[in-house]
Design a protein around this motif. Structure first.
Motif, short mmCIF file in Angstrom:
data_model
loop_
_atom_site.label_atom_id
_atom_site.label_comp_id
_atom_site.label_asym_id
_atom_site.label_seq_id
_atom_site.Cartn_x
_atom_site.Cartn_y
_atom_site.Cartn_z
N ASP A 25 -22.57 2.01 -7.58
CA ASP A 25 -21.66 2.58 -6.30
C ASP A 25 -20.92 0.71 -6.41
OD1 ASP A 25 -24.21 0.58 -5.48
OD2 ASP A 25 -24.67 2.50 -4.53
N ARG A 55 -24.80 7.41 1.24
CA ARG A 55 -25.29 6.93 2.73
C ARG A 55 -25.73 5.56 2.43
NH1 ARG A 55 -24.53 11.78 3.42
NH2 ARG A 55 -22.64 10.78 4.20
N HIS A 56 -26.23 5.06 1.07
CA HIS A 56 -26.21 3.64 0.93
C HIS A 56 -24.93 2.81 0.90
CE1 HIS A 56 -27.17 0.35 -1.86
NE2 HIS A 56 -27.83 0.45 -0.84
N SER A 59 -24.62 2.91 4.65
CA SER A 59 -25.51 1.15 5.98
C SER A 59 -24.92 -0.03 5.26
CB SER A 59 -26.88 1.62 4.78
OG SER A 59 -27.60 1.12 3.62
N PRO A 114 -22.81 10.76 -12.01
CA PRO A 114 -24.70 11.02 -12.81
C PRO A 114 -24.71 10.16 -11.02
CG PRO A 114 -24.25 9.74 -14.12
CD PRO A 114 -22.93 9.55 -14.26
N GLN A 115 -25.89 10.60 -10.24
CA GLN A 115 -26.06 10.24 -9.25
C GLN A 115 -26.67 8.53 -9.62
OE1 GLN A 115 -30.27 11.00 -7.84
NE2 GLN A 115 -29.78 11.04 -6.12
N ALA A 116 -27.13 7.97 -10.54
CA ALA A 116 -27.61 6.77 -10.87
C ALA A 116 -26.08 5.68 -11.48
CB ALA A 116 -28.73 6.43 -11.87
N LEU A 124 -26.90 10.83 -1.44
CA LEU A 124 -26.92 9.94 -1.24
C LEU A 124 -26.63 8.52 -1.68
CD1 LEU A 124 -30.22 10.33 -3.33
CD2 LEU A 124 -30.40 10.71 -1.25
N ARG A 125 -25.69 8.44 -2.91
CA ARG A 125 -25.00 6.96 -3.02
C ARG A 125 -23.50 6.79 -1.66
NH1 ARG A 125 -22.85 7.04 -7.38
NH2 ARG A 125 -23.08 9.07 -7.16
#
Lengths: 385, 248
Positions: B112, B63-64, B67, B107-109, B60-61
């Protein structure tokens, strides 16, 4: 009989115009001499009024349905239990915890002398550690799904679109950076003494403030140490029923409302059975610790059509409109997009924007003011004002 | 401070490395190339950004971040000059900061932002080396505000952890604000202060609109980020013209 062809005037209904030349259509609306009016009838700085309905999903711990204009989202929060034993780096974390306790005790002694500033500093430090822990353990798991048919752009059957993934990532980061959810209600404790000595353990725990717990912890230290045995993991799922622009704001409002609605059952560690038990007494369930309530305001910048206008191309840079809470039609035309997130007392939690140079320092201040106003509106919708 | 190389890869149309603040990124640009029917845009070039993390596969990171970079490049590149083509930018994070113990088991959070300036700068350098027509260049600054309300430029991992807010701001060569990613707890006044500081770092002294170019030409001694770009390009040109000079 003669054919009498009626001459067709070369005019289109507005909708056809919008489909043929969307950019010129929007430009024509916005360059209205009496001030920019968007095709939806809103002014440039007007947001869509949200409506919110909580508790509609019976099988979720908390849920909300939110609608802003034609964007509608459902959010369900479900709590699941993560046992300490299932965490890979369990031992390392335990050690950390022990060290922290030592620090805290030392600080406590100093506190008496230094007073409130120290308290504040300590509280901040603890909150930061809590947030770190929450992030490390992934206790908040949001997921956004753009349902089939929510908008024509989303085809069924594919993997999650880039938009869905980006939105999920933005929600995760905002959940953590805004420090929205307090850690304490997510901890499931084991308190050996409490189970026997206290007649009404439920009541004790329900009123269990941090201070109270600490005090109790201290008392029980000689007998047996109370320890965290498990955590609640919150699965936050957002499903868009209909998408007409500004997905992020709608998703965030749905999440806020659902989290506020969330009730977790009282849970405790049963040493004999070595498992976490939950009470099915609804009166013992308690809500989450929601603080701050950050409210986002998303905006888009439309830079005019600037095509085939000859000299007008020169002033293309001057021609720009900052539109807040863009709908689906406008979103397709705005190259530059961003979000400001305002928290308590007008403090900012997040600013993001990319894709153009339309919003500078001056515009940003205006947007922050609008976001602060929107926060009041949202607080009323959430029933928190 | 920043370490740049142009054209380290020979098979790509253009490429660049950019290392700063512990992050090192390789960017490769291919374009304009043929575009898949599905992604084709009738009036402009499609811009595709692919980001690979230092370890593992993207999530996800990534992808963000993709973008964000994609939206920025779409504005920077003169996309209307190459309709119905594709400009592809591939970014590979090579190394993270030394003190990676925190970010390794990400961690995902985890934020970034720290890597984003390197991504933006590397992609711009790669685009320059590909000679794709651009409407502007950009420079990105990364600033942290610590709990004592002072600004820290290019903060380390530990400083980021202790910071009350972190800010990434990117400015175009005309001094316009292109990208903002700020997070933490701050006020709008503080943000404006950060904005001014970042603009100074990226763009040098605030001058008159008409004079700004002349000023920036002369004031090479100021270690602003724009000069890093200029240096990199100058060095590359000198290298490419070496044969000419030795003969002449």
């Amino acid at each position: 009989m003669t054919l009498n062809p009626t001459p067709q005037p070369l005019t289109f209904p507005a909708l056809t115009f919008a489909k043929l030349a969307p950019s010129s259509f929007l430009s024509a609306h916005l360059s209205n001499p009496s001030g920019p009016i968007r095709p939806s009838g809103r002014t440039a700085t007007q947001t869509r009024t949200p409506t919110c309905n909580t508790g509609s999903l019976t099988h979720a711990n908390g849920s909300a349905v939110v609608r802003c204009g034609d964007t509608a989202a459902v959010c369900g929060v479900r709590g699941e239990i993560l046992k300490m034993g299932d965490i890979a780096d369990y031992e390392a974390r335990e050690l950390d915890g022990g060290d922290d306790d030592g620090d805290d005790e030392e600080e406590e002694e100093e506190e008496v002398v230094v007073g409130e500033e120290m308290m504040e500093e300590r509280r901040r430090k603890r909150r930061r550690e809590d947030t770190d822990e929450m992030a490390r353990l992934n206790l908040l798991v949001p997921n956004l799904e753009l349902a089939t048919g929510c908008s024509p752009a989303h085809l069924p059957g594919g993997p999650p679109s880039v938009l869905a993934q980006t939105l999920t990532q933005r929600v995760v980061t905002l959940l953590h950076t805004s420090d929205l959810i307090g850690m304490e209600p997510l901890r499931i404790w084991f308190r050996p003494a409490a189970e026997f000595s206290s007649a009404t353990p439920g009541a004790m725990r329900m009123g269990g403030d941090m201070e109270e717990m600490e005090a109790r912890e201290g008392e029980e230290e000689e007998i047996a140490k109370a320890e965290v045995k498990a955590f609640w993991v919150l699965y936050i799922d957002v499903l868009f029923i209909s998408l007409d622009g500004n997905a992020f704001d709608a998703a965030w409002l749905a999440i806020l409302a659902a989290l506020k609605d969330t009730m977790l059952p009282r849970a405790w560690w049963d040493a004999d059975r070595e498992m976490v038990l939950c009470s099915d007494e609804p009166s013992e369930a308690r809500g989450l610790d929601i603080r701050g309530v950050p409210v986002p305001l998303s905006f888009g910048v439309f830079e005019g059509d600037g095509q085939g206008k000859g000299e007008r191309g020169m002033e293309k840079g001057m021609e720009k409109w900052v539109l807040v809470d863009v709908d689906g039609f406008e979103e397709g035309l705005c190259r530059e997009e961003g979000t400001v997130v305002v928290g308590e007392r007008g403090r900012l939690v997040k600013i993001e924007k990319n894709g153009g140079a339309g919003v500078g320092m001056r515009e940003m201040r205006g947007l922050v003011g609008l976001a602060a106003k929107r926060r009041e509106e949202w607080m009323a919708v959430l029933g928190m004002s | 401070m920043a370490d740049t190389t142009l054209l380290p890869l020979h098979r790509a149309d253009g490429s660049a490395t950019y290392s700063k603040n512990g992050y090192s990124v390789v960017a490769a640009v291919n374009g304009p190339i043929e575009v898949q029917r599905r992604d084709e845009l009738p009036e402009e070039a499609a811009v595709d950004v692919v980001l690979r993390p230092a370890a593992g596969v993207g999530g996800l990171r990534e992808r963000h971040l993709e973008s964000v970079v994609q939206h920025t490049l779409r504005h920077v590149i003169l996309v209307s000059a190459h309709p119905r083509t594709l400009i592809q930018c591939t970014l590979q994070i090579v190394t993270g900061p030394e003190d990676d113990s925190v970010t390794c088991s990400l961690p995902q959070a985890a934020s970034d932002l720290p890597v984003l300036p390197a991504l933006l700068q590397a992609s711009i350098l790669a685009l320059l080396s590909t000679s794709i027509p651009l409407s502007m260049t950009l420079t990105a600054a990364f600033v942290a505000v610590n709990s004592k309300d002072t600004l820290v430029l290019d903060p380390s991992v530990q400083q980021i952890k202790r910071a009350s807010s972190i800010h990434l701001l990117a400015f175009s060569s005309r001094g316009d604000l292109l990208v903002v990613e700020s997070e933490g707890d701050f006020t709008i006044d503080k943000w404006e202060e950060v904005h001014q500081k970042a603009k100074l770092i990226c763009h040098g002294e605030e001058g008159d609109e008409s004079e700004s170019e002349d000023v920036s030409m002369k004031s090479d001694d100021i270690s602003k980020l724009e000069n890093v770009l200029k240096d990199a390009v100058e060095r590359q040109i000198a290298k490419e013209q070496r044969w000419n000079q030795t003969i002449g």
